[in-house]
Design a protein around this motif. Sequence first.
Motif, PDB file in Angstrom:
ATOM      1  N   ILE A  45       0.837  -1.199   0.000  1.00  0.00           N
ATOM      2  CA  ILE A  45       0.000   0.000   0.000  1.00  0.00           C
ATOM      3  C   ILE A  45       0.870   1.245   0.000  1.00  0.00           C
ATOM      4  O   ILE A  45       0.590   2.221  -0.693  1.00  0.00           O
ATOM      5  CB  ILE A  45      -0.959  -0.029   1.198  1.00  0.00           C
ATOM      6  N   ASN A  46       1.976   1.205   0.765  1.00  0.00           N
ATOM      7  CA  ASN A  46       2.871   2.355   0.791  1.00  0.00           C
ATOM      8  C   ASN A  46       3.457   2.621  -0.583  1.00  0.00           C
ATOM      9  O   ASN A  46       3.626   3.781  -0.977  1.00  0.00           O
ATOM     10  CB  ASN A  46       4.004   2.124   1.800  1.00  0.00           C
ATOM     11  N   LEU A  47       3.796   1.554  -1.310  1.00  0.00           N
ATOM     12  CA  LEU A  47       4.351   1.760  -2.657  1.00  0.00           C
ATOM     13  C   LEU A  47       3.323   2.427  -3.566  1.00  0.00           C
ATOM     14  O   LEU A  47       3.660   3.332  -4.337  1.00  0.00           O
ATOM     15  CB  LEU A  47       4.810   0.426  -3.250  1.00  0.00           C
ATOM     16  N   VAL A  48       2.055   1.987  -3.463  1.00  0.00           N
ATOM     17  CA  VAL A  48       1.006   2.626  -4.254  1.00  0.00           C
ATOM     18  C   VAL A  48       0.839   4.080  -3.818  1.00  0.00           C
ATOM     19  O   VAL A  48       0.683   4.987  -4.647  1.00  0.00           O
ATOM     20  CB  VAL A  48      -0.326   1.859  -4.121  1.00  0.00           C
ATOM     21  N   LEU A  49       0.926   4.303  -2.506  1.00  0.00           N
ATOM     22  CA  LEU A  49       0.843   5.668  -1.980  1.00  0.00           C
ATOM     23  C   LEU A  49       1.943   6.536  -2.584  1.00  0.00           C
ATOM     24  O   LEU A  49       1.694   7.663  -3.022  1.00  0.00           O
ATOM     25  CB  LEU A  49       0.972   5.612  -0.453  1.00  0.00           C
ATOM     26  N   GLY A  50       3.165   5.974  -2.622  1.00  0.00           N
ATOM     27  CA  GLY A  50       4.278   6.705  -3.219  1.00  0.00           C
ATOM     28  C   GLY A  50       4.005   7.048  -4.673  1.00  0.00           C
ATOM     29  O   GLY A  50       4.311   8.141  -5.134  1.00  0.00           O
ATOM     30  N   MET A  51       3.392   6.090  -5.388  1.00  0.00           N
ATOM     31  CA  MET A  51       3.083   6.347  -6.787  1.00  0.00           C
ATOM     32  C   MET A  51       2.077   7.487  -6.920  1.00  0.00           C
ATOM     33  O   MET A  51       2.220   8.352  -7.781  1.00  0.00           O
ATOM     34  CB  MET A  51       2.516   5.102  -7.453  1.00  0.00           C
ATOM     35  N   ILE A  52       1.058   7.497  -6.033  1.00  0.00           N
ATOM     36  CA  ILE A  52       0.030   8.531  -6.134  1.00  0.00           C
ATOM     37  C   ILE A  52       0.628   9.898  -5.823  1.00  0.00           C
ATOM     38  O   ILE A  52       0.374  10.878  -6.522  1.00  0.00           O
ATOM     39  CB  ILE A  52      -1.141   8.214  -5.188  1.00  0.00           C
TER      40      ILE A  52
END
Lengths: 387, 297
Positions: A261-268
């Motif tokens: 989820i953090n990686l997706v957060l970073g992408m956003i």
Amino acid sequence: MSAVLTPTSSKTASTQAAAAKRSRSIMWLVALVVVVLLFLVPFGVNGVGLGKLQQVMYYAVGVMSVVLLTGRLGQFSLGQGAYLGLGAYTTILLTNAGVPWFVAIFAAAIIPGILGGIAGLPALRIKGLNLALVSLGIAVVFPQFVLKFSDFSGGAAGLAAEQAVPSMFGFNRAVSGYWILLIVALILFLLAWTLVTSRTGRAMVAIRDQEIASRTLGIDMKVTKVSMYAWTAAIAGVAGWMFAVTNRFVAPADFSMLLSINLVLGMIIGGGTGNIFIGPVVGALFLVYMRDFVPTIGFDPLLTPFVYGVILILVLYFLPEGASGLVKDIGKWIKDKRRKGQPAPTANIAHGVVEPDEKAAHVLEPEQSPFGEGRETTDPVTGDPKP
Amino acid sequence: MELLLQRIFDGIADGMIYGALALALVLIYRVTGLVNFAQGEMAMFTTFIVWWIARPDRLFGWTMPMWLAIIVGAGAGFLMGALIERFVMRPFEDREHLPQAMVTMGIFLGLGAVAAFVFSVQPVAMESVFPAGGFTIGGANLTWSTIGLIIVFVCLSLLVRLLFVKTKIGLAMRATTTNASSAQLSGVNVKRTLMVGWGLAGAVGAVAGAMLAPKLFLSPFMMQAVLLYAFASAILGGLDSALGAVVGGVLVGLTQHLAGGYLVGSELQLASALLLILIVLLVRPQGIFGRLKVERV
């Protein structure tokens, strides 16, 4: 790139081409300076700061894998953390068995890559959020596998690396680790950049935006999708190798669903659709430094995920293209401002030169154009559609 | 033999809870076409509310009975779901499903952190609404709690089904799913319908959470694994089918306990859920009871 309609405008066209060439060489110069500065960082930053920067680098590579898969190809993946974990475990297990670090990196890419390719097979049949659920499942299940095979994975207690990270030019662990990670990260980002500017990169965007149309144009959807699942899993696996080099310790708790989820957060935060360098780096900086920043503004550290969540929603609302979209907008704003400062090219208008429309020119930029080499879809003479 | 029977009972009991959470997912999916990643955390949060108000001597020396606390918690869940729809999801109603799903991930992060901050990071025990004990059938222990779970959730899913089929708001919800703009033109208040859908999901989730917490321990991380089982149940039954959610839940519960007991061991029970999701999506993407969406392209 400019729309040359009359012979009189050839001069403006050549000056414009020269300007484009100049700005490109300036860009390369800036990139070179930035890279040199990045290599010089250890002479001005202490060990703790270097440790943080190492975290930034493996997060950046991890976020980049999400940017490629979700931002470019449009496949919402919540499972990249599992591949990162698989890469990290592969690395530690191999180095503990006596394999050198720089050989283990290939295994850390290949094993998650193969698994990612297999996990990408359902993408040929399933789309959208259902697929996200499958990837979420992979993220949730990975730590369970570590616990199941605790005989050699160390179980919940984790696993420490026994082999020392090789020293570079006799410098200490923090400095050589930083340099090693920087070199690996730069290579990966260069590879990613060549990928997104290549035919495959444009095919990815085409599949994301218009899957059926891109198939009718001859893009092999199956090969592109599965190979991108494999590649991005391999990239995440190398990020796991970087994790292992940085921390020299792995535990299942490091690779829970929260990491994905953090990686997706970073992408956003960084922006999934924009620049392949800016997005992941900004996202990684956010993930690493925000954690330290939240307590300093009066929030309880427990509330850090809450702050993340609020920022995520606000960014999605106000900056759908994330930080790299913001950078693009600022760049455009500066360009507009400079253009306004210059005298208007009245002479050209008199000769019937059509100023290239900012937006149209933008659409035709190779990196943005979805349709590969056959960019001109209509015959310039007759206007008929090309076969 | 006793062990098999026991595993079947346990599987059905757990499956009821997964089915209830799946039902909550279905409620939101039906009105918005969206998979709510925050569903588990919403249920966890309302369960903490139930736990908090049912603590002994909480309210001026009066201890609220558990059943009443669960009803209050369901009301709080309804309110929370409706408020989340109104103030968090509504600004994104014109966006595609992908950013909307990312917003629910933001809610996921936020609710988890707030629950840890306000209530407790440490797992806490919660008493069950059902009496302890039970009776023995063929050597296996059938507890009152299992029977209670079956009764509560079968009734709950029937209620939801009645709501969809017999009531005006149910009709509005179905109309909104099929075609939001046509529904709007025929006088359906789409915005209110969406709020009700989210609210109902919150309420159903609250009941599910309050039934689940006594089995596990109540903690902010309680739902992370359970949510995967709930997704598996919803996909197995069909994401748009209320009945399918409960049937799917029971099947997932049985798979979990039987596969965990006989095939893969307790650590990989979750993997069996993932495998189930994969198989269903590949073989019959619409699920057992779901309707296949036919798109004109």
